[in-house]
Design an enzyme around this catalytic site. Structure first.
Site, PDB file in Angstrom:
ATOM      1  N   TYR A  88     -27.943   9.487   4.298  1.00 21.63           N
ATOM      2  CA  TYR A  88     -28.306   8.279   5.048  1.00 21.63           C
ATOM      3  C   TYR A  88     -27.524   8.236   6.357  1.00 21.63           C
ATOM      4  O   TYR A  88     -26.441   8.808   6.461  1.00 21.63           O
ATOM      5  CB  TYR A  88     -28.084   7.002   4.222  1.00 21.63           C
ATOM      6  CG  TYR A  88     -26.720   6.830   3.599  1.00 21.63           C
ATOM      7  CD1 TYR A  88     -25.643   6.355   4.340  1.00 21.63           C
ATOM      8  CD2 TYR A  88     -26.508   7.122   2.254  1.00 21.63           C
ATOM      9  CE1 TYR A  88     -24.393   6.179   3.750  1.00 21.63           C
ATOM     10  CE2 TYR A  88     -25.264   6.954   1.665  1.00 21.63           C
ATOM     11  CZ  TYR A  88     -24.213   6.477   2.416  1.00 21.63           C
ATOM     12  OH  TYR A  88     -22.979   6.312   1.828  1.00 21.63           O
ATOM     13  N   GLU A 117       0.847  -1.188   0.000  1.00 21.93           N
ATOM     14  CA  GLU A 117       0.000   0.000   0.000  1.00 21.93           C
ATOM     15  C   GLU A 117       0.887   1.245   0.000  1.00 21.93           C
ATOM     16  O   GLU A 117       1.792   1.362   0.824  1.00 21.93           O
ATOM     17  CB  GLU A 117      -0.921  -0.013   1.229  1.00 21.93           C
ATOM     18  CG  GLU A 117      -1.600   1.293   1.568  1.00 21.93           C
ATOM     19  CD  GLU A 117      -2.452   1.900   0.460  1.00 21.93           C
ATOM     20  OE1 GLU A 117      -3.225   1.177  -0.198  1.00 21.93           O
ATOM     21  OE2 GLU A 117      -2.325   3.129   0.232  1.00 21.93           O
TER      22      GLU A 117
END
Ligand SMILES: Cc1cc2nc3c(=O)[nH]c(=O)nc-3n(C[C@H](O)[C@H](O)[C@H](O)COP(=O)(O)OP(=O)(O)OC[C@H]3O[C@@H](n4cnc5c(N)ncnc54)[C@H](O)[C@@H]3O)c2cc1C
Length: 398
Positions: A217, A34
């Site tokens: 939401y 990463e």
């Protein structure tokens, strides 16, 4: 396949970590490279539909995420100016009855955190940070991944999970210039108790209007409210999740929209802004021992809320293929064969939803009523979403 095989994964986002966990749980050796110096996701929400919840269960992280998320009772459409509501789906128990799993809304750092913890619990050394993949070579004996600091990692297969600007995709298939899609988006996460009580419902809302839409939401058991507003504009073309815009500019984009939309904008602690780019989904992903997953091969507009979910599904299917087929190249071909059609259909469906959310007929309530009846009644909704939500990563053909 022999379980001693080593799989290299470039990219430690939601897709890369899902693949790592799926493979580790099957006994493979895994190394994730990463580029970031620490693991983290942007502070935003992600919707995980029942097909994604099912895949997370297979990865062993469903229980923890279910506890940390929200399972909204329903999703509904709201008209941009009057707020008139139409049902989209019943969720909660209805989703469980229909699909076996609920529809979850999750804070992205919680999702990545659960996957990372799952990976580290099996192999604490699997994730290498500050490790930028720059290219690879392969032959019949294996694959060699080169990192920016000159280190070379060797393995039996390489998975490019390195997102929309994938270095692994570029190495295999050359540069791909994304096209600006003419949409600018705004996002924020708002402490729920900063909103008036009538806006604190466990409901997902999609505010639709001519030329724009806004989705909100709840997250984290209702402690946070996620919002993403999208507007047709062509004067900002920066594809970044980390550029802050101003409240005034966002309010101007949604001028005339319902007062609840204005409240979301005005209570947002910060508003990040970015431009949507479009990429054609690749029909061929891999070569030999190397393949792609997630946004690296099927980046999508977010209007079906399936990008992260598909990258989780990719991870599980990859695990199943590498476990089932002994030869690496065959396994990766079977993986690609199992995934290209579904992910391409998803990208196309998300694109088609742009027009549906931004339809001109939504300008007036009268026009909207007729439009909603023809485009968003139960039958077309089922056609558009059922095939996505019914998919089972463990029984899908590979
Ligand atoms: C506004 C918006 C809303 C969304 N909402 C939803 C939703 O509700 N539901 C949903 O399912 N999806 C949603 N998505 C889509 C979803 O976020 C993405 O599809 C998903 O994050 C893709 O995961 P990925 O692992 O493939 O790529 P990424 O998340 O981009 O991860 C790639 C990783 O690779 C690393 N990397 C990059 N280059 C290199 C390199 N050369 N070497 C090493 N590492 C590298 C990066 O640092 C990163 O960690 C949304 C997207 C947007 C923009």
């Amino acid at each position: 396949m022999s379980k001693s095989k080593k799989i290299l994964i470039a990219g430690g986002g939601i897709g890369g970590m899902s693949a790592a966990l799926a493979l580790l749980r099957r006994g493979f050796e895994v190394e994730v490279y990463e580029q970031a110096t620490e693991l983290g996701e942007v502070g935003a929400g992600v919707q995980i539909s029942p097909n994604g919840a099912r895949a997370l269960d297979e990865l062993g992280v469903y229980g923890r995420l279910h506890a940390a998320s929200c399972a909204p009772r329903r999703k509904e459409f709201r008209l941009w100016n009057t707020g008139k509501a139409w049902p989209m789906f019943d969720l909660g128990d209805s989703a469980i009855d229909k699909y076996g799993y609920p529809y979850l809304t999750i804070y992205r750092p919680d999702l990545l955190g659960a996957l990372v913890d799952g990976v580290c619990a099996i192999d604490p050394t699997a994730i290498r940070l500050n490790a930028t993949a720059t290219g690879f070579e392969q032959d019949e004996s294996g694959v060699r991944l080169t990192l920016a600091d000159g280190t070379v990692a060797t393995g039996d297969a390489l998975i490019g999970a390195d997102g929309v600007k994938s270095a692994i995709r570029r190495e295999m298939w050359g540069d791909e210039e994304p096209k600006f899609y003419g949409l600018v988006a705004w996002r924020s996460v708002i402490p729920m108790d900063h909103l008036p009580s009538h806006m604190q419902a466990m409901v997902g809302s999609t505010w639709i209007g001519p030329g724009g839409h806004m989705v909100n939401y709840p997250l984290r058991g209702g402690k946070l409210m996620n919002m993403i507003g999208t507007i047709e504009r062509d004067d900002w073309q920066v594809e970044s999740w980390r550029v802050e815009g101003s409240k005034e500019e966002c309010a101007q984009d949604f001028a005339g929209w319902h007062e609840d939309v204005q409240t979301l904008i005005q209570t947002a602690p910060s508003l990040m802004k970015w431009a949507f780019m479009e990429r054609t989904p690749r029909q061929t992903w891999g070569k030999g021992r190397v393949t792609l997953m997630g946004d690296a091969c099927h980046a999508t507009l977010p209007f079906l809320a399936q990008g992260a979910v598909m990258s989780i599904e990719d991870g599980v299917i990859l695990g199943r293929c590498l476990e089932t087929f002994d030869d690496v190249e065959t396994a990766l071909q079977r993986y690609e064969g199992a995934r290209v059609e579904r992910t391409t259909k998803m990208v196309q469906g998300a694109r088609e939803n742009t027009g549906r959310f931004h339809e001109k007929a939504l300008a007036t309530e009268e026009g909207a009523i007729a439009y909603m009846e023809s485009e968003w009644s139960r039958a077309p909704i089922t056609d558009r979403y059922d095939w996505l939500y019914r998919y089972d990563v463990m029984t899908a053909e590979i």
